[in-house]
Design a protein around this motif. Structure first.
Motif, short mmCIF file in Angstrom:
data_model
loop_
_atom_site.label_atom_id
_atom_site.label_comp_id
_atom_site.label_asym_id
_atom_site.label_seq_id
_atom_site.Cartn_x
_atom_site.Cartn_y
_atom_site.Cartn_z
N GLU A 160 -4.16 10.59 -3.09
CA GLU A 160 -4.78 9.87 -1.98
C GLU A 160 -4.48 10.52 -0.63
OE1 GLU A 160 -4.80 5.32 -3.71
OE2 GLU A 160 -2.86 6.19 -3.15
N GLU A 207 -6.84 8.29 1.84
CA GLU A 207 -8.01 7.59 1.33
C GLU A 207 -7.56 6.75 0.15
OE1 GLU A 207 -11.27 10.25 0.66
OE2 GLU A 207 -11.09 11.16 2.67
N PHE A 208 -7.54 5.44 0.36
CA PHE A 208 -6.92 4.56 -0.63
C PHE A 208 -7.62 3.21 -0.69
CE2 PHE A 208 -5.31 3.36 3.42
CZ PHE A 208 -4.85 2.05 3.32
N GLN A 209 -7.24 2.44 -1.70
CA GLN A 209 -7.77 1.08 -1.89
C GLN A 209 -6.71 0.11 -1.38
OE1 GLN A 209 -10.78 0.96 -3.38
NE2 GLN A 209 -11.16 -1.20 -3.68
N GLN A 210 -7.04 -0.67 -0.35
CA GLN A 210 -6.09 -1.65 0.15
C GLN A 210 -5.81 -2.70 -0.91
OE1 GLN A 210 -5.43 -3.47 4.06
NE2 GLN A 210 -7.37 -2.56 4.63
N SER A 259 -8.58 -5.40 -1.37
CA SER A 259 -9.38 -4.64 -2.36
C SER A 259 -10.56 -3.92 -1.71
CB SER A 259 -9.87 -5.59 -3.46
OG SER A 259 -8.79 -6.16 -4.13
N ARG A 260 -10.26 -3.15 -0.66
CA ARG A 260 -11.30 -2.43 0.06
C ARG A 260 -10.88 -0.98 0.25
NH1 ARG A 260 -12.15 -5.53 5.02
NH2 ARG A 260 -10.54 -4.23 5.94
N HIS A 261 -11.82 -0.06 0.08
CA HIS A 261 -11.50 1.36 0.24
C HIS A 261 -11.34 1.68 1.72
CE1 HIS A 261 -11.17 5.37 -1.43
NE2 HIS A 261 -11.84 5.81 -0.40
N GLU A 262 -10.26 2.40 2.05
CA GLU A 262 -9.95 2.70 3.44
C GLU A 262 -9.75 4.20 3.65
OE1 GLU A 262 -9.98 0.69 5.94
OE2 GLU A 262 -9.98 -1.28 4.97
N TYR A 263 -10.08 4.65 4.87
CA TYR A 263 -9.81 6.02 5.32
C TYR A 263 -8.91 5.90 6.53
CZ TYR A 263 -10.59 10.21 8.13
OH TYR A 263 -10.41 11.32 8.91
N ASP A 269 0.82 -1.22 0.00
CA ASP A 269 0.00 0.00 0.00
C ASP A 269 0.85 1.27 0.00
OD1 ASP A 269 -2.52 -1.28 -0.03
OD2 ASP A 269 -2.35 -1.72 2.10
#
Length: 239
Positions: free
Chosen positions: A111, A123-126, A130-134, A103
């Motif tokens: 991001e 704010e990114f995609q793990q 494959s999940r959006h994270e804050y 990541d």
């Protein structure tokens, strides 16, 4: 029988890396879990008439020793010279955020978000799940990012994973007087154990690490408790 034979095969199969040693139990566990998940989905999609997955015993996950650093050791690394400045910044960034190498390596400036209170977050995609994270980050973590560039440029441009980079990491540890077998992933473990040791609740840490299951995070609680038990035996009086 075919599925159980495959399970037995994984437990005795040779590693493609060495051709002499067998797969680790956790690698076999990971492979077989994917196989079982496929069977489960096939049953849901009515490609199988009965739940074959439920009839097969999984391969148990083995306990692994997670190497982590103390706060004092991290501060030793801050002061020590590293041949690769990008690797040093990325490693310390992982210790401050808990982010995985994958990541951090793909992190882009677009991001990095600043809110109205001048507080920063990612704010990114793990990549792994494959999940959006804050993920809120501290000012120290933000300062490790370096000079801001174009939105689509990588923050840690040039960061690579290789045997050569691992040697640089090892020499950095040696220059800081650290003898532990540290890998890049150890900085993620360091983040979790330092947060737990400072009193952050396990649910918050689990969310910060992006774990889907709290059980994964509870492993760190066990590590911290073991460290506390070891600490109690370090003070010995002459009775």
């Amino acid at each position: 029988k075919f599925c159980n034979d495959y399970r037995d095969y994984l437990l005795t199969a040779k590693s493609k890396r060495s051709h002499t040693t067998t797969l680790s139990q956790n690698t076999a566990h990971s492979y077989f879990n994917k196989f079982k998940a496929t069977l489960k989905q096939a049953f849901k999609d009515k490609l199988l008439t009965y739940d074959l997955n439920a009839l097969i015993q999984p391969i148990k996950q083995a306990d692994t020793k997670r190497v982590f650093l103390s706060l004092a050791e991290v501060n030793q690394l801050v002061k020590a010279e590293c041949k690769n400045p990008i690797l040093k910044r990325a490693s310390l960034f992982s210790a401050l955020t808990g982010l995985r190498f994958s990541d951090i390596e793909k992190l882009k400036w677009s991001e990095i978000v600043c809110n109205s209170e001048n507080k920063y977050s990612i704010e990114f995609q793990q990549k792994k799940v494959s999940r959006h994270e804050y993920l809120p980050i501290s000012m120290q973590a933000y300062n490790l990012l370096g000079e801001q560039k174009e939105p689509q440029q990588k923050v840690f441009d040039g960061l690579q994973y290789s045997a050569y980079q691992n040697q640089i990491l090892l020499k950095w540890m040696q220059s800081a007087g650290i003898t532990k077998h540290v890998t890049f992933h150890s900085f993620r473990h360091t983040y979790a154990t330092l947060q737990l040791g400072s009193g952050t609740d396990i649910t918050t840490i689990s969310k910060m690490l992006g774990h889907k299951d709290l059980k994964t995070t509870l492993i760190y609680a066990k590590i911290v408790n073991e460290s506390k038990e070891e600490a109690t035996n370090k003070i010995i009086l002459d009775f």
